[in-house]
Design a protein around this motif. Structure first.
Motif, PDB file in Angstrom:
ATOM      1  N   UNK A  62      44.562  23.178  38.598  1.00 53.01           N
ATOM      2  CA  UNK A  62      45.491  24.104  37.941  1.00 53.01           C
ATOM      3  C   UNK A  62      44.737  25.326  37.415  1.00 53.01           C
ATOM      4  N   UNK A  63      43.578  25.090  36.828  1.00 54.15           N
ATOM      5  CA  UNK A  63      42.795  26.187  36.269  1.00 54.15           C
ATOM      6  C   UNK A  63      42.453  27.212  37.346  1.00 54.15           C
ATOM      7  N   UNK A  64      42.087  26.712  38.516  1.00 54.86           N
ATOM      8  CA  UNK A  64      41.712  27.635  39.599  1.00 54.86           C
ATOM      9  C   UNK A  64      42.934  28.445  40.067  1.00 54.86           C
ATOM     10  N   UNK A  65      44.087  27.826  40.088  1.00 54.65           N
ATOM     11  CA  UNK A  65      45.310  28.572  40.451  1.00 54.65           C
ATOM     12  C   UNK A  65      45.562  29.691  39.443  1.00 54.65           C
ATOM     13  N   UNK A  66      45.365  29.369  38.171  1.00 56.01           N
ATOM     14  CA  UNK A  66      45.628  30.359  37.120  1.00 56.01           C
ATOM     15  C   UNK A  66      44.602  31.492  37.188  1.00 56.01           C
ATOM     16  N   UNK A  67      43.338  31.138  37.357  1.00 57.69           N
ATOM     17  CA  UNK A  67      42.290  32.171  37.418  1.00 57.69           C
ATOM     18  C   UNK A  67      42.547  33.112  38.600  1.00 57.69           C
ATOM     19  N   UNK A  68      43.030  32.556  39.706  1.00 54.79           N
ATOM     20  CA  UNK A  68      43.326  33.390  40.879  1.00 54.79           C
ATOM     21  C   UNK A  68      44.459  34.369  40.595  1.00 54.79           C
ATOM     22  N   UNK A  69      45.334  34.028  39.650  1.00 57.63           N
ATOM     23  CA  UNK A  69      46.478  34.872  39.330  1.00 57.63           C
ATOM     24  C   UNK A  69      46.135  35.979  38.321  1.00 57.63           C
ATOM     25  N   UNK A  70      45.103  35.760  37.536  1.00 56.53           N
ATOM     26  CA  UNK A  70      44.792  36.672  36.420  1.00 56.53           C
ATOM     27  C   UNK A  70      44.616  38.132  36.869  1.00 56.53           C
ATOM     28  N   UNK A  71      43.927  38.413  37.991  1.00 56.06           N
ATOM     29  CA  UNK A  71      43.735  39.819  38.360  1.00 56.06           C
ATOM     30  C   UNK A  71      45.029  40.621  38.493  1.00 56.06           C
ATOM     31  N   UNK A  72      46.141  39.941  38.795  1.00 52.04           N
ATOM     32  CA  UNK A  72      47.425  40.658  38.891  1.00 52.04           C
ATOM     33  C   UNK A  72      47.778  41.341  37.564  1.00 52.04           C
ATOM     34  N   UNK A  73      47.272  40.795  36.463  1.00 57.18           N
ATOM     35  CA  UNK A  73      47.671  41.270  35.142  1.00 57.18           C
ATOM     36  C   UNK A  73      46.585  42.082  34.438  1.00 57.18           C
ATOM     37  N   UNK A  74      45.372  42.073  34.966  1.00 54.13           N
ATOM     38  CA  UNK A  74      44.252  42.655  34.206  1.00 54.13           C
ATOM     39  C   UNK A  74      44.358  44.164  34.011  1.00 54.13           C
ATOM     40  N   UNK A  75      45.102  44.840  34.874  1.00 52.36           N
ATOM     41  CA  UNK A  75      45.206  46.290  34.724  1.00 52.36           C
ATOM     42  C   UNK A  75      46.394  46.718  33.873  1.00 52.36           C
ATOM     43  N   UNK A  76      47.114  45.778  33.300  1.00 49.38           N
ATOM     44  CA  UNK A  76      48.199  46.140  32.371  1.00 49.38           C
ATOM     45  C   UNK A  76      47.573  46.842  31.169  1.00 49.38           C
ATOM     46  N   UNK A  77      48.291  47.816  30.602  1.00 46.08           N
ATOM     47  CA  UNK A  77      47.651  48.678  29.595  1.00 46.08           C
ATOM     48  C   UNK A  77      47.201  47.986  28.315  1.00 46.08           C
ATOM     49  N   UNK A  78      47.785  46.829  27.980  1.00 47.42           N
ATOM     50  CA  UNK A  78      47.385  46.194  26.713  1.00 47.42           C
ATOM     51  C   UNK A  78      46.365  45.065  26.898  1.00 47.42           C
ATOM     52  N   UNK A 134      33.097  23.207  31.522  1.00 43.78           N
ATOM     53  CA  UNK A 134      31.975  24.101  31.841  1.00 43.78           C
ATOM     54  C   UNK A 134      32.191  24.767  33.199  1.00 43.78           C
ATOM     55  N   UNK A 135      32.713  23.998  34.156  1.00 46.58           N
ATOM     56  CA  UNK A 135      32.985  24.552  35.489  1.00 46.58           C
ATOM     57  C   UNK A 135      33.984  25.706  35.397  1.00 46.58           C
ATOM     58  N   UNK A 136      35.056  25.492  34.681  1.00 44.31           N
ATOM     59  CA  UNK A 136      36.094  26.536  34.595  1.00 44.31           C
ATOM     60  C   UNK A 136      35.602  27.709  33.747  1.00 44.31           C
ATOM     61  N   UNK A 137      34.789  27.442  32.751  1.00 42.69           N
ATOM     62  CA  UNK A 137      34.201  28.548  31.971  1.00 42.69           C
ATOM     63  C   UNK A 137      33.388  29.449  32.901  1.00 42.69           C
TER      64      UNK A 137
END
Lengths: 88, 225
Positions: free
Chosen positions: B75-91, B108-111
């Motif tokens: 699940x963590x890997x699915x979420x991390x893969x999705x994060x870039x979609x939101x990183x350029x939002x202004x806030x 530690x792996x997910x960190x």
């Protein structure tokens, strides 16, 4: 910014520290008065609390790092050789 | 824990707060799918900025899957893969709060995978250190993993929830050191100097040779959980 003088720090913290010591004493009394106190007395957590109290009372500590020492007493041990997932 | 009462922003505004920085966190229960995180990231990047703005407060946030849910590596890997979609939002400020909770191998792996994402985009990083008896070991492990990622600039990393036994390690490594104040069981206002908090903090930074420091309150409902 200048830290408090020792006297001011004592003036400000005296009643609070006194109160906390009494709370600790009352907590220890409660544990020892409780039913099946024998099991609690041998509980490793109680041993840690007693070691922590002893640390506070040491006079051979030259630097004011009691809080750090107590923190370490209650901390898991760190092993420098652990295998980090991103180790090179 | 997510807890947002309808009058939270109003009270913050009355207290003189002009901006908030909200790290992605645990919802009080383990989420079952990456879609839950998509909705959560929309809340953090779209909904909350609008709500806060109604009271003249700027809302900033950090994105990640927190350490409490990192035991579920898939699940963590699915979420991390999705994060870039939101990183350029202004806030969005960066990746956080990532870190460790029980100092497990999966955490530690997910960190490290969060670090990889942050390093690849030169993002700011906000790090949660574990609480209570896990803190010392977890903080040292986190610093080891940061040290292994040479692309990360220390001045772009805040290692949070520092206490008496971890401050020096964080500052010595060149990172920002956050001290979080809680009501009861962790670093209390009294521990941090009570009414003379600012002087205490300044004295600690001086004692440790200067450094980058921040003090912040944790007013969340689970602040002492």
């Amino acid at each position: 910014m200048t830290p408090l003088t020792a006297k001011t720090a004592l003036d400000r913290s005296y009643l609070e520290t006194r109160c906390k010591l009494i709370e600790i004493a009352a907590n220890l009394d409660r544990i020892e008065r409780g039913a099946e106190a024998g099991a609690a007395v041998s509980d490793p957590r109680l041993k840690l609390i007693r070691e922590g109290l002893a640390l506070l009372n040491r006079t051979d500590i030259s630097t004011a790092d009691r809080a750090e020492r107590v923190q370490k007493l209650f901390s898991q041990e760190y092993e420098q050789t652990w295998s980090a997932p991103n180790a090179k | 824990m997510i807890s947002r009462l309808t009058d939270d922003y109003e009270r913050l505004a009355h207290a003189g707060c002009v901006a908030v920085s909200e790290p992605a966190f645990w919802a009080g229960f383990d989420r079952g799918s990456a879609l839950s995180f998509r909705d959560y990231f929309r809340q953090l990047t779209e909904v909350e900025p609008k709500r806060a703005a109604q009271y003249g407060i700027q809302h900033f946030c950090w994105l990640c899957i927190n350490a409490k849910e990192a035991e579920n590596v898939a699940l963590s890997r699915e979420v991390i893969a999705m994060i870039p979609e939101f990183l350029d939002k202004p806030n969005v400020l960066g990746i956080g709060e990532i870190g460790l909770n029980k100092n497990t191998k999966n955490e530690a792996t997910i960190f490290c995978e969060h670090l990889e994402l942050a390093a690849s985009r030169d993002e700011l990083i906000l790090i949660h250190t574990p609480h209570l008896d896990d803190k010392y070991k977890g903080t040292r492990m986190i610093l080891d993993m940061l040290r292994n990622e040479s692309r990360i600039k220390p001045e772009r990393v805040l290692v949070d929830h520092a206490e008496e036994h971890t401050i020096k390690h964080i500052l010595d490594a060149g990172y920002w050191c956050g001290m979080t104040l809680y009501p009861i069981t962790k670093c209390t206002p009294q521990r941090s100097g009570g009414h003379d908090r600012a002087a205490w903090h300044a004295a600690h930074l001086r004692e440790f040779g200067g450094g980058l420091g921040a003090v912040e309150p944790d007013g969340g409902a689970g602040a002492d959980a």
